[in-house]
Design a protein around this motif. Structure first.
Motif, short mmCIF file in Angstrom:
data_model
loop_
_atom_site.label_atom_id
_atom_site.label_comp_id
_atom_site.label_asym_id
_atom_site.label_seq_id
_atom_site.Cartn_x
_atom_site.Cartn_y
_atom_site.Cartn_z
N THR A 149 8.38 -2.15 -5.15
CA THR A 149 8.82 -2.63 -6.47
C THR A 149 10.33 -2.45 -6.58
N TYR A 194 12.36 -1.37 -8.94
CA TYR A 194 12.91 -0.10 -9.44
C TYR A 194 12.78 1.00 -8.41
N ILE A 202 15.63 0.59 -5.77
CA ILE A 202 16.93 1.04 -6.30
C ILE A 202 16.96 2.57 -6.40
N TYR A 203 15.88 3.14 -6.92
CA TYR A 203 15.80 4.60 -7.07
C TYR A 203 15.98 5.29 -5.72
N THR A 253 11.13 13.54 -11.63
CA THR A 253 10.65 12.17 -11.45
C THR A 253 9.32 12.15 -10.71
N SER A 287 5.86 10.99 -12.23
CA SER A 287 5.22 9.83 -11.60
C SER A 287 3.77 10.13 -11.21
#
Lengths: 497, 137
Positions: free
Chosen positions: B36, B38, B41-42, B80, B84
């Motif tokens: 995905t 995001y 990028i993360y 995170t 998650s």
């Protein structure tokens, strides 16, 4: 393979005995560490070079301090007995180690005699591959499968093997490498570990690995089922989980009670601990270590830049006046059970024969070490000169130090003295030293005369000596334990380790 | 009470822990079937930042900043990752949900250890290169 699913009675008994002895060894080891709570990699134990310290104390830079000032007082919750009782901690450590080694030796024998070694030693490379899979499974917060027909998974099997056959012998060997007698007779063995202080540091790291193993072991038992596994290690098979859990708690409480009793006994009757445990350990020391003679010859580049010191010099006016005049008024009296008692001054003593020099490792009872070059008269030469009578069995070395006056850090008062077996004077490197590193013996190291017995721990090497008495028995001297430290702080008299 | 003078070992451990997190992030990104936007990028931002802080740790003048950056990134990853796991996201790939992802647990451990190590430095129990403990006695 069903024999690996169940636990034979001997293995269950050994397991709990191991818990008892190992925990006693660990607590008493921490007591020994507390007496010099600093760890080094170099044999000079130079102040400030430690890689780890377990103390808040800082030492003065502008006056003489000794290692007694560096001693810490640890709680009995972690140390046996705790609160600066090194002498008793040593008795507990060595007696527990003997028990632990005896339990371990029986365990090894029965393990191999009964085929139970397969429980721990892998017979297939598959186990190593599976162990990695098991680690990943644990990291996934799941329990891995047991090895078919066995009671452990692969990583548990390998861990037990490492603890039993690597870590336990490692601890015994690094402990032995800290024995002055072993070091003196087999200097190569100490070098094998990187030196005396490396051996001490490695011994400490082994202790932390054992502590880590115990924590993980208990966590594993908890996650796999305390009742189920307690049943196996108590009854030999998984049954009655509630009853097994209760019994496991009773056994653990009993072990804690033994620890408590050992602590209370040490505080209430320290002399009886010293006498009873000391008698057990002494036999092994004399049997295994006393025959070792010193064969050290360190190179001049290995000499410690600053040789550490323990014990403070006499502060009496008489001594200070004597020191100010280079000890010209000092006399050594040698008497007691001898044919020819003598009284000699320093130049006469020095002139008795050519100086013997030796570069040797000094082992302080607290754990630090330094390497120095000592010059002096072999004690056996003096013994030959005065000709001991047949009854003479011990040498009492009397010093000019009064511990109550000179040694604020020490518990106890009175003239410092130490007694050694006459037999130790036969060691070629047992020396009455009047020189250190090629210079006259410094005051802080015992000027004008000190003893060097290289197979013994440092406190036996009396400093500031002014009289040597040959005696048949020492029960009437001091408290009759064989020395000032033995009398006052319950040290052991024969200290080959 | 407990203090160690092992600056090089501490710094090496700090670098290894930060790189451990980065390796897990990159390998996860490389192996998940669905990437995905995001997540990509993360992972890229966090990996670059982790590598940068790992490079700063042995530097004479930037070690201090490197430790704080490493701690901030470790804390970010820790929070995170835990969030998650706790927040259900329908349709997310298996590696992005649940607790049974071994590399994720290993990275979580690395982050926790780095934070602990940095805390021990701040408390004076440890010291990192180029500093040394000032023990004269």
């Amino acid at each position: 393979m069903t024999e690996l699913m169940e636990y034979p009675a001997w293995l269950r008994i050994e397991h709990w005995l191991n818990v008892l002895f190992l925990t006693l060894v660990m607590r008493s080891g921490i007591e020994i560490l507390s007496s010099h709570p600093k760890l080094y990699w170099h044999d000079d134990s130079a102040p400030g070079t430690e890689w780890a310290r377990f103390t808040n104390k800082t030492m003065p830079k502008d006056k003489l301090y000794d290692t007694l000032d560096e001693e810490e007082s640890y709680s009995p919750l972690v140390a046996l007995p705790g609160h600066k009782m090194l002498g008793l901690g040593r008795h507990w450590h060595f007696a527990s180690v003997m028990g632990w080694i005896a339990v371990g030796a029986v365990y090894y024998i029965l393990l191999f005699a009964t085929g139970q070694w397969r429980r721990y030693i892998p017979t297939s490379w598959w186990v190593f591959q599976q162990a990695w899979e098991d680690i990943l499974t644990y990291l996934s917060f799941n329990l891995p499968p047991l090895i078919p027909g066995e009671s452990h998974d692969a990583i548990q099997k390998l861990t037990y093997a490492a603890v039993l056959f690597i870590l336990a012998p490692f601890q015994i060997l690094t402990g032995a490498a800290q024995s002055p007698a072993v070091e003196a007779r087999f200097p190569w063995f100490v070098r094998l570990w990187g030196g005396r202080q490396s051996a001490r540091s490695l011994h400490f790291l082994g202790l932390t690995l054992f502590a880590l193993f115990i924590i993980v072991h208990l966590a594993m038992v908890f996650f796999w089922g305390w009742g189920h596994l307690s049943g196996k290690i108590i009854f030999g098979e998984s049954r009655d989980p509630y009853w097994a859990t209760t019994l496991s708690m009773v056994i653990i409480a009993s072990i804690i009670l033994v620890h408590g009793a050992a602590t209370v006994w040490s505080y209430r009757k320290p002399r009886s601990v010293q006498q009873i445990l000391g008698a057990v350990v002494r036999q092994v020391r004399l049997g295994a270590l006393r025959p070792l003679t010193s064969r050290q010859d360190y190179s001049s580049r290995e000499l410690s830049h600053e040789h550490r010191v323990n014990g403070k010099p006499p502060t009496s006016t008489a001594y200070m006046v004597m020191a100010a005049h280079n000890f010209v008024d000092w006399r050594l009296e040698v008497g007691g059970l001898v044919e020819r008692p003598i009284t000699i001054d320093l130049p006469t003593l020095i002139g008795l024969r050519a100086k013997q020099s030796q570069r040797v490792l000094h082992n302080c009872v607290q754990g630090w070490s330094s390497i120095g070059e000592w010059g002096g008269l072999p004690l056996r030469d003096l013994v030959d000169m005065v000709q001991p009578l047949p009854d003479a069995r011990y040498l009492c070395l009397l010093t000019m130090q009064d511990s109550g006056r000179d040694e604020p850090s020490a518990d106890g008062t009175g003239q410092f003295y130490e007694i050694i077996d006459l037999q130790l004077s036969d060691d070629p490197q047992t020396l009455l030293a009047y020189e250190m590193n090629g210079e006259p013996l410094p005051i802080k190291h015992g000027a004008p005369l000190r003893l060097r017995v290289e197979t013994q721990v440092g406190f036996k090497m009396a400093k500031w000596i002014d009289r040597i008495e040959f005696v048949a028995d020492y029960s009437h001297i001091g408290h009759g334990m064989g020395g000032w430290r033995e009398d006052n702080i319950y040290f052991d008299k024969d200290v080959e380790i | 009470m407990v203090a160690f003078n092992l600056p090089r070992m501490v710094t090496a451990s700090g670098i290894a822990l930060l790189l451990g997190i980065a390796v897990v992030l990159v390998s996860t990104l490389a192996t998940v079937p669905e990437r995905t936007g995001y997540l990509v990028i993360y992972v890229i931002v966090l990996t670059v930042a982790l590598a940068a802080s790992a490079v700063m740790l042995p530097a004479q003048d930037r070690a201090h900043f490197g430790w704080f950056l490493g701690s901030a990134l470790s804390a970010l990853f820790f929070v995170t990752y835990v969030v998650s796991r706790l927040v259900s996201r329908t349709g997310a790939p298996p590696a992005q949900t649940g607790w049974d992802y071994a590399p994720g647990t290993a990275a979580l451990g690395c982050a926790a250890l780095f934070l602990t190590l940095h805390a021990s430095i701040l408390l004076g129990a440890n010291v990192a290169h180029p500093r040394r403990q000032d023990w004269n006695d």
